[in-house]
Design an enzyme around this catalytic site. Structure first.
Site, PDB file in Angstrom:
ATOM      1  N   GLU A   1       0.628  -1.244   0.016  1.00  0.00           N
ATOM      2  CA  GLU A   1       0.212  -0.296   0.055  1.00  0.00           C
ATOM      3  C   GLU A   1       1.245   1.429   0.107  1.00  0.00           C
ATOM      4  O   GLU A   1       0.400   2.368   0.289  1.00  0.00           O
ATOM      5  CB  GLU A   1      -0.077   0.024   1.079  1.00  0.00           C
ATOM      6  CG  GLU A   1      -1.757  -0.902   1.397  1.00  0.00           C
ATOM      7  CD  GLU A   1      -2.023  -2.008   0.218  1.00  0.00           C
ATOM      8  OE1 GLU A   1      -2.397  -1.245  -0.645  1.00  0.00           O
ATOM      9  OE2 GLU A   1      -3.252  -2.695   0.704  1.00  0.00           O
ATOM     10  N   GLY A   2       1.941   1.455  -1.015  1.00  0.00           N
ATOM     11  CA  GLY A   2       3.383   2.337  -0.400  1.00  0.00           C
ATOM     12  C   GLY A   2       3.945   2.195   0.287  1.00  0.00           C
ATOM     13  O   GLY A   2       3.429   1.891   1.431  1.00  0.00           O
TER      14      GLY A   2
END
Length: 598
Positions: A403-404
């Site tokens: 997620e990043g």
């Protein structure tokens, strides 16, 4: 007045004092939510855990079968409207499903990718026709979803994707070409949310079916952890996707991608809470069973210290995550998910992007800490795959990348705050001006004299460190202006300060709320963990501020700033050894994570 207008704005916590009555805490779970948590736990213990070894061998058929069983119980449709076959549960209930799924190991990732980033793009951004076509089968598990954003040459820099989409001459289909990398559930997914650039420019989302001609997957990746989940590349070779499968609007795929990642970051934090509790339970039970030097490990103060630190991080993580879950529920509860609500959904989810990134960073790092200490308590056995703590340790590592990466999220946190200030969405500049006038005058040291009010010392410390952040942030903005994004080391320190302030405040408000409702005695463990955490991180806050100021200023200006830091960061040391022994005693008595609140 809408709920969006009455709830705190994203990032507002750094500027204003919050009221503990306005935040959601785990003590607010209602009976229905607790029942959903128990049902999920029963499903995992009864159906998944006995088959865990087989799942870890990448048995697709078994994973899909279990997902469909979960669908029969309503555990796949929590976020799907009832009209489309879902349960339409509140976001806290959905979170409790996620928290309790983690004891299924890799299965929880297959579940989370399906119900979260795989299904939610259609839930929030699909047309009624798209929802009617896809959501009922996703709610039952008849169809499994996957999310396809990452590419071999673009990870966190999603907008540099090279996958293309070109409209055919008839105007009926887009032709997609490209490769997506590290796609969870790819080995058995039926529905793929794919991002491509229309005409090589307009970043757009598409719903792609496995059976479309030209869709294939590459070989399974051999991973460090989460071995029982499928991770493959998705290959798109002249895939004809009907125009009605464009998700959202042409050129607005980034709004879907980034907002789904926002929710994904929150859900990752929820999973980290559940995994941390699991690790504490395993470590506490092992410490009580294992003997060294003719005494139980649990009797050694250094082991108790580890258990206490694990519990404190988990308490703080749980506090910030469910506080943020309350914001997500408030922001989305009035969205009419039966219809097409692209802009409304994007606005509602985006509001607390700062907090979602904080949850992701803090949660993933807290879990890594807890898992590592859990292995250490197990000693040599913690390195043996027969013991579950070994799997928790390996599986936890991916969360700092999912997620990043945490580095990207750390840049997003202060960057988003500054951007909103420039847009007039937060009164940051006004606050900085007021603070600057205050700090140019006489600044008395923080009064830490004894008080009759509960946690007043910690409340004063929190107020002081918020001023410290604004002072450092203001100095950075004043010097670098628009070029501040190039000063990544300073932004990282500012981000660390913001994350820690949100964590401190969330723990503090939760303890105060519990004490107000149930009495100070009932809240004693929460009070102890809050005090211990303030003591634990105070030196870090001081260090981050000084490092940043030393990079920003020099000479008399720096000396003046450092004298202000000294006054703002005055602290009365506390006997944390005694606090932690008390916390560990309660954990060992319970044999699991507990906050002592019934």
């Amino acid at each position: 007045m809408s709920i969006q207008e009455t709830m705190p704005k994203g990032g507002q916590f750094i500027l204003e004092e919050a009221d503990f009555q306005t935040i959601f805490t785990p003590e607010d779970f209602n009976e229905e939510q607790r029942m959903i948590a128990r049902m999920t736990r029963d499903f995992i213990e009864g159906e998944v855990v006995p088959k865990a070894e087989e799942i870890e061998k990448l048995n697709y058929e078994l994973t899909v079968k279990l997902l469909r069983q979960a669908g029969e119980l309503g555990l796949l449709g929590a976020d799907i409207p009832e009209v489309y076959g879902g349960a339409a549960l509140d976001k806290i209930s959905s979170s409790l499903i996620g928290e309790n799924m983690v004891r299924g190991g890799s299965f929880s990732l297959s579940h989370g990718a399906h119900v979260g980033i795989g299904t939610l793009p259609i839930v929030f951004f699909g047309t009624p026709e798209q929802k009617a076509k896809y959501l009922p089968s996703l709610a039952t598990g008849e169809k499994i979803a996957a999310y396809c954003l990452t590419e071999p040459s673009s990870g966190s820099d999603a907008l540099s994707a090279k996958t293309t989409a070109v409209l055919n001459q008839a105007g009926t289909h887009y032709i997609l070409n490209g490769t997506k990398q590290f796609i969870t559930n790819a080995g058995f997914a039926d529905i793929f949310i794919v991002y491509a650039k229309v005409d090589g420019e307009k970043f757009t989302a598409f719903i792609v079916e496995k059976d479309f001609l030209g869709v294939s997957t590459g070989p399974e990746e051999k991973k460090m952890g989460i071995k029982g989940s499928s991770t493959r590349p998705l290959i798109l070779d002249n895939v004809e996707v009907p125009i009605e499968n464009v998700l959202g609007e042409i050129g607005k795929g980034h709004k879907i991608a980034f907002n789904i990642l926002n929710i994904g970051r929150y859900k990752l934090g929820i999973g980290a809470v559940g995994a941390s509790k699991w690790a504490i339970e395993l470590a506490a039970q092992y410490a009580k069973e294992r003997k060294q030097f003719k005494t139980e490990l649990a009797n050694f103060p250094l082991i108790q210290n580890k258990l206490a630190d694990m519990a404190i991080r988990t308490y703080v993580n749980e506090s910030i995550t469910y506080r943020t879950g309350g914001y997500l529920e408030a922001a989305t509860q009035y969205l009419n998910l039966e219809n097409y609500i692209f802009d409304e959904a994007a606005k509602a989810i985006e509001e607390h992007a700062i907090e979602y990134s904080i949850v992701k960073v803090f949660g993933s790092e807290a879990l890594d800490f807890v898992a590592d200490e859990g292995v250490q308590i197990h000693g040599g056995y913690g390195y043996i795959s027969e013991y579950k703590i070994e799997q928790i340790y390996r599986d936890s590592r991916i969360n700092r990348i999912f997620e990043g990466t945490n580095e990207v999220n750390r840049l997003l946190i202060p960057g988003t705050l500054l951007k909103r200030a420039m847009q007039g969405r937060l009164p940051l500049m006004e606050k900085l001006q007021t603070l600057q006038k205050e700090l140019t005058g006489y600044i008395p040291s923080m009064d830490l004299s004894e008080s009759t009010e509960l946690l007043e010392t910690e409340s004063k410390m929190l107020e002081s460190v918020k001023k410290l952040f604004l002072m450092v942030g203001g100095a950075a903005v004043q010097k670098y202006m628009q070029k501040i994004e190039q000063e990544q080391e300073i932004l990282e320190n500012l981000s660390n300060m913001m994350i820690t302030i949100y964590a401190l405040e969330s723990a503090l408000l939760r303890a105060k709320k519990t004490a107000a409702r149930k009495g100070e005695a009932a809240a004693q463990m929460q009070i102890d963990m809050t005090r211990a955490y303030f003591q634990e991180v105070w030196g870090d806050l001081d260090k981050w501020a000084k490092e940043a100021l030393a990079a920003i200023s020099e000479g008399d200006t720096l000396r003046t700033q450092l004298s202000i830091v000294k006054k703002l960061m005055r602290m009365q040391p506390m006997n944390t050894f005694a606090l932690k022994r008390s916390i560990a005693k309660r954990i060992l008595e319970a044999g699991q994570y507990t906050t002592g609140v019934k």
